[in-house]
Motif scaffolding. Structure first.
Motif, PDB file in Angstrom:
ATOM      1  N   UNK A 197      63.857   0.450   1.823  1.00 30.61           N
ATOM      2  CA  UNK A 197      64.695  -0.103   0.758  1.00 30.61           C
ATOM      3  C   UNK A 197      64.357  -1.550   0.447  1.00 30.61           C
ATOM      4  N   UNK A 198      63.579  -2.197   1.308  1.00 36.00           N
ATOM      5  CA  UNK A 198      63.148  -3.567   1.054  1.00 36.00           C
ATOM      6  C   UNK A 198      61.981  -3.626   0.082  1.00 36.00           C
ATOM      7  N   UNK A 199      61.444  -2.464  -0.251  1.00 30.28           N
ATOM      8  CA  UNK A 199      60.364  -2.366  -1.231  1.00 30.28           C
ATOM      9  C   UNK A 199      60.976  -2.042  -2.594  1.00 30.28           C
ATOM     10  N   UNK A 200      60.923  -2.990  -3.520  1.00 24.29           N
ATOM     11  CA  UNK A 200      61.558  -2.818  -4.829  1.00 24.29           C
ATOM     12  C   UNK A 200      61.036  -1.594  -5.568  1.00 24.29           C
ATOM     13  N   UNK A 201      59.777  -1.229  -5.330  1.00 24.92           N
ATOM     14  CA  UNK A 201      59.190  -0.083  -6.028  1.00 24.92           C
ATOM     15  C   UNK A 201      59.786   1.242  -5.572  1.00 24.92           C
ATOM     16  N   UNK A 202      60.464   1.240  -4.433  1.00 35.64           N
ATOM     17  CA  UNK A 202      61.007   2.492  -3.906  1.00 35.64           C
ATOM     18  C   UNK A 202      62.510   2.635  -4.125  1.00 35.64           C
ATOM     19  N   UNK A 203      63.154   1.652  -4.728  1.00 41.83           N
ATOM     20  CA  UNK A 203      64.607   1.713  -4.894  1.00 41.83           C
ATOM     21  C   UNK A 203      65.040   2.882  -5.766  1.00 41.83           C
ATOM     22  N   UNK A 204      64.340   3.111  -6.873  1.00 45.99           N
ATOM     23  CA  UNK A 204      64.696   4.231  -7.736  1.00 45.99           C
ATOM     24  C   UNK A 204      64.382   5.562  -7.069  1.00 45.99           C
ATOM     25  N   UNK A 205      63.328   5.580  -6.272  1.00 41.68           N
ATOM     26  CA  UNK A 205      62.995   6.800  -5.538  1.00 41.68           C
ATOM     27  C   UNK A 205      64.124   7.143  -4.567  1.00 41.68           C
ATOM     28  N   UNK A 206      64.610   6.143  -3.855  1.00 44.03           N
ATOM     29  CA  UNK A 206      65.728   6.354  -2.938  1.00 44.03           C
ATOM     30  C   UNK A 206      66.972   6.810  -3.695  1.00 44.03           C
ATOM     31  N   UNK A 207      67.226   6.189  -4.822  1.00 44.02           N
ATOM     32  CA  UNK A 207      68.396   6.541  -5.621  1.00 44.02           C
ATOM     33  C   UNK A 207      68.320   7.985  -6.091  1.00 44.02           C
ATOM     34  N   UNK A 208      67.162   8.372  -6.605  1.00 45.09           N
ATOM     35  CA  UNK A 208      66.996   9.738  -7.105  1.00 45.09           C
ATOM     36  C   UNK A 208      67.019  10.777  -5.996  1.00 45.09           C
ATOM     37  N   UNK A 209      66.761  10.341  -4.782  1.00 41.96           N
ATOM     38  CA  UNK A 209      66.820  11.240  -3.623  1.00 41.96           C
ATOM     39  C   UNK A 209      68.230  11.310  -3.043  1.00 41.96           C
TER      40      UNK A 209
END
Length: 313
Positions: A197-209
């Motif tokens: 979650x500290x990687x800004x590029x993965x925030x939407x991926x986490x959200x969509x998951x």
């Protein structure tokens, strides 16, 4: 084959490609009898104590890992032990470089599949392998913060929900595993999610998951467990990263029930209060709640932020 010096020399003169010439591709490799495949697997496992890194060995380990744990337990175990051994090698190659090299060989896809497979097996060996997989995932998640190649690959492989893109499937599998793991493994997995979650590029991926809903559910479920402070620590930091600058994430967190969890921590003067208050302040600023204003004003360190949040109403 117990002479590591001989194995080292064998690697350096190009021995692995010769051996792999007997099994040129994974598709054909699977056609050989299990006994022969196990012997090749044992050979590669021995080489993991040498210079396997520079001799095509990583690709072989990844291919061996991409097996059904129930049908080919020994191959998967050898692959996981081999990857663990490479991590422990004393070589000039840094852990960051090694992670980048093996990510490029496609590790995360079979690794996540292996985790789900071993979780459905109750044998002592499976339990040991589950711990090893989680340690490897944790190592990669920590490196994602400093290496762009790994950051991108982590979001593009398969680790908890089969509905959208591969990036979401990957992250969703990791999160779904959180709901099924025992406490010791759960804490390590939540730590890995926090690093991601500290990687800004993965925030939407986490959200969509569906990360927010799953994490808040875990937060409430583990509130009375002996490890509740450690679990809450990782989850609150993850939720803060997800909600800090995104109103839709804030709204989802509110709907998922994060507010009672935040109130419980703040009202009991838990050490986690300093993590809960910033999240509460963000929710107030986003007009998701109003009752939190006075709670924020009571803390001298958050009075300015509380007044700014009230002003935004």
């Amino acid at each position: 084959m117990s002479d590591l010096g001989f194995l080292e020399s064998f690697c350096l003169i190009g021995g692995i490609p010769v051996m792999m010439g007997l099994t040129p591709c994974r598709l054909y490799f699977k056609e050989y009898p299990s006994e022969r495949r196990v012997e090749v697997s044992n050979f590669i496992r021995l080489l993991c104590h040498t210079s396997v890194l520079i001799c095509r060995g990583l690709k072989v380990l990844v291919d061996l890992l991409d097996e059904d744990y129930t049908d080919q337990t020994e191959l998967v175990v050898d692959a996981l032990n081999g990857i663990g051994s490479v991590f422990e090698l004393q070589t000039p190659t840094t852990k960051n470089d090694f992670c980048c090299m093996i990510i490029c060989k496609g590790l995360l896809d079979p690794l996540s599949s292996a985790l789900l497979n071993v979780m459905g097996n109750s044998s002592p060996n499976a339990v040991q392998m589950k711990h090893k997989i989680i340690q490897i995932l944790l190592a990669f998640s920590q490196v994602t913060q400093s290496n762009i190649h790994i950051r991108n690959a982590t979001g593009m492989r398969k680790i908890v929900r089969y509905s959208m893109h591969l990036t979401v499937i990957t992250m969703a599998s990791l999160l779904r595993a959180c709901e099924l793991l025992e406490m010791e493994c759960l804490v390590q997995m939540l730590k890995a999610v926090k690093h991601l979650s500290m990687n800004a590029n993965l925030l939407e991926v986490l959200q969509n998951a569906n990360a927010i809903k799953i994490l808040i559910k875990l937060l409430d479920k583990e509130k009375t467990s002996p490890h509740s402070t450690e679990v809450s620590n990782h989850i609150f930091q993850t939720c803060y990263n997800l909600c800090r600058l995104n109103k839709s994430h804030q709204e989802e967190a509110t709907q998922a029930g994060i507010i009672p969890c935040l109130k419980r921590v703040i009202e009991t003067s838990s050490p986690l209060k300093q993590l809960a208050l910033p999240i509460l302040c963000n929710l107030v600023s986003a007009r998701n709640i109003s009752f939190g204003n006075m709670m924020l004003l009571e803390d001298p360190y958050f009075q300015v932020s509380a007044l700014e949040a009230i002003l935004s109403w």
